[in-house]
Enzyme design. Structure first.
Site, PDB file in Angstrom:
ATOM      1  NE  ARG A   1       3.828  -4.505  -3.041  1.00 42.90           N
ATOM      2  CZ  ARG A   1       3.073  -3.681  -2.374  1.00 42.90           C
ATOM      3  NH1 ARG A   1       1.911  -3.878  -2.819  1.00 42.90           N
ATOM      4  NH2 ARG A   1       3.577  -2.858  -1.740  1.00 42.90           N
TER       5      ARG A   1
ATOM      6  NE  ARG B   1      -4.332  -7.648  -8.888  1.00 42.98           N
ATOM      7  CZ  ARG B   1      -4.628  -7.174  -7.577  1.00 42.98           C
ATOM      8  NH1 ARG B   1      -4.042  -7.195  -6.679  1.00 42.98           N
ATOM      9  NH2 ARG B   1      -6.002  -6.471  -7.697  1.00 42.98           N
TER      10      ARG B   1
ATOM     11  CD  GLU C   1      -4.713  -0.769  -1.749  1.00 46.18           C
ATOM     12  OE1 GLU C   1      -3.697  -0.395  -1.037  1.00 46.18           O
ATOM     13  OE2 GLU C   1      -5.588  -1.870  -1.651  1.00 46.18           O
TER      14      GLU C   1
ATOM     15  CB  SER D   1      -2.896   1.615   2.215  1.00 48.51           C
ATOM     16  OG  SER D   1      -1.592   1.084   2.168  1.00 48.51           O
TER      17      SER D   1
ATOM     18  NE  ARG E   1      -2.344  -1.120  -7.582  1.00 53.14           N
ATOM     19  CZ  ARG E   1      -3.027  -2.047  -6.824  1.00 53.14           C
ATOM     20  NH1 ARG E   1      -3.930  -1.721  -6.194  1.00 53.14           N
ATOM     21  NH2 ARG E   1      -3.002  -3.291  -7.283  1.00 53.14           N
TER      22      ARG E   1
END
Length: 424
Positions: free
Chosen positions: A261, A276, A348, A351, A388
């Site tokens: 990403r 991140r 987060e 998801s 994460r």
């Protein structure tokens, strides 16, 4: 994409969804107008072609002035057919471009609002009172460096900012998490997959990642391939252009893959450590099912994620994501947020999204049952985004001696060890 019939039967439903997302209602008006132009052009073309064919039958039988008139009319029709065919193709291209930009319809249960307006559905576990234990909280990077587990300096040297090495116990921890996640999913009935991390444009576009998310995608221009940001993409495209046996549904897959990403728009956010980053590994669940069963399947995926986080003994919350924070493909999305002690807030880590038939229509995935063929529903759910989860594990399970306690569920995948120990 959504069902095109809704543009004619219930455009207000689409407008309401656009309002909920905070996006343009004008797009719906433009689509309705484009659809009318397209249908008008098609009708004109078909009418001219029908008359042209009928005259073609009459001309051989006609004589004199009648034949001359028919030939003149045929010449006019040829121009009309050519013109209306071109108008139809242009109208179709305009309609397709607009329709491809339309996101999925938001489900009625979704809370309306922006990024920070989701609804907390539940809190699980209790954050530790480190002060009562006499422990000064360290962040994951400090802990990881103490364990010889994370090396961001050399990651930046070799690849640039937001890259890293997991070393020693860090590498072992990743492998343990991946194995725990995959085995958990397999026990829950998922078929394990190792999908490709490079895909062609139709796979990326079909799953909805070339619209609003395009700026976050890495593209290899020389090969016209994309690096996936999630295994959702190759798993979703796995059955593209196929008709599935309805009796085989649901089909549940779990894929392990690297994810890439660009993190566009995140300048200055989470620059420390590995929360991140531009690349990480992830275990992703993906389901093809009957649309009537999609909401129940969504709850099931959320349950699997909650069980996995609970097994890692992490305090967390479940958020019903607000309409304005949904991706283009999602009709509803739940996020799980783990407690991060150094930040004193929940962040987060997983998801799960119900994409209804939106992706299946774009990818042409259908099922055949007793009433014919119809698009299936697709759902996805992150079981373990490794970096994460490592952040949450290191911080929540840090010990006074500088080590990190290993949750019981993870110990079999780390040779039975109960803790990660400092190496410096």
């Amino acid at each position: 994409m959504i069902d095109q019939r809704l543009l004619r039967t219930d455009p207000d439903r689409i407008r309401a969804s656009q309002r909920a997302r905070g996006e343009s209602e004008q797009l719906v008006d433009d689509l309705v107008a484009a659809d009318e132009r397209r249908r008008s052009a098609i009708a004109a073309f078909e009418s001219a072609r029908a008359e042209q064919k009928e005259l073609g039958k009459q001309i051989p039988k006609a004589q004199g002035e009648d034949k001359a008139a028919l030939l003149a009319r045929t010449k006019e029709l040829a121009e009309t057919v050519k013109r209306t065919e071109a108008e139809g193709k242009e109208a179709e291209a305009t309609f397709s471009g607009l329709f491809g930009a339309l996101p999925n319809l938001v489900l009625d249960q979704v809370p309306v609002g922006g990024e920070d307006e989701g609804t907390v559905l539940g809190s699980y576990g209790t954050p530790r009172d480190f002060a009562a234990e006499g422990i000064e909280v360290a962040d994951h990077l400090e802990i990881g460096q103490r364990l010889g587990a994370i090396d961001v300096e050399r990651g930046a040297k070799v690849s640039g900012s937001r890259f890293y090495y997991l070393t020693g116990q860090g590498a072992e921890l990743e492998l343990a998490l991946i194995n725990l996640a995959m085995q958990t999913a397999i026990r829950n009935g998922f078929t394990p997959m190792i999908p490709p991390a490079l895909v062609r444009p139709p796979a990326m576009e079909g799953t909805g990642f070339l619209g609003q998310a395009a700026q976050d995608v890495y593209r290899l221009e020389a090969d016209d391939l994309y690096l996936v940001g999630t295994a959702e993409v190759p798993l979703g495209a796995y059955h593209s252009d196929e008709i599935l046996d309805h009796d085989r549904l649901p089909l549940r897959y779990v894929g392990y893959s690297p994810c890439y990403r660009r993190e566009a728009g995140s300048h200055g956010k989470d620059t420390r450590g590995i929360f991140r980053v531009h690349w990480f590994d992830k275990v992703e669940m993906f389901v093809f099912t009957d649309p009537a069963d999609a909401e129940a399947e969504h709850e099931r995926l959320l349950g699997f994620e909650k069980d996995f986080i609970t097994a890692l003994e992490l305090p967390f919350q479940v958020l019903d994501v607000a309409s304005g924070d949904l991706g283009a493909s999602a009709a509803r999305k739940y996020d799980c947020y783990a407690w991060i002690p150094s930040q004193q807030r929940y962040r987060e880590i997983t998801s799960t999204s119900n994409c209804t038939t939106f992706q299946a229509r774009r990818l042409n995935v259908r099922s055949r049952g007793e009433h014919g063929t119809a698009p299936v529903a697709t759902l996805n759910g992150t079981l373990c985004a490794v970096t994460r989860v490592i952040v949450a594990l290191l911080e929540n399970h840090q010990q006074a001696d500088g080590g990190v306690r290993v949750p019981e569920a993870l110990r079999p995948y780390l040779g039975g060890r109960e803790s990660l120990v400092p190496v410096r």
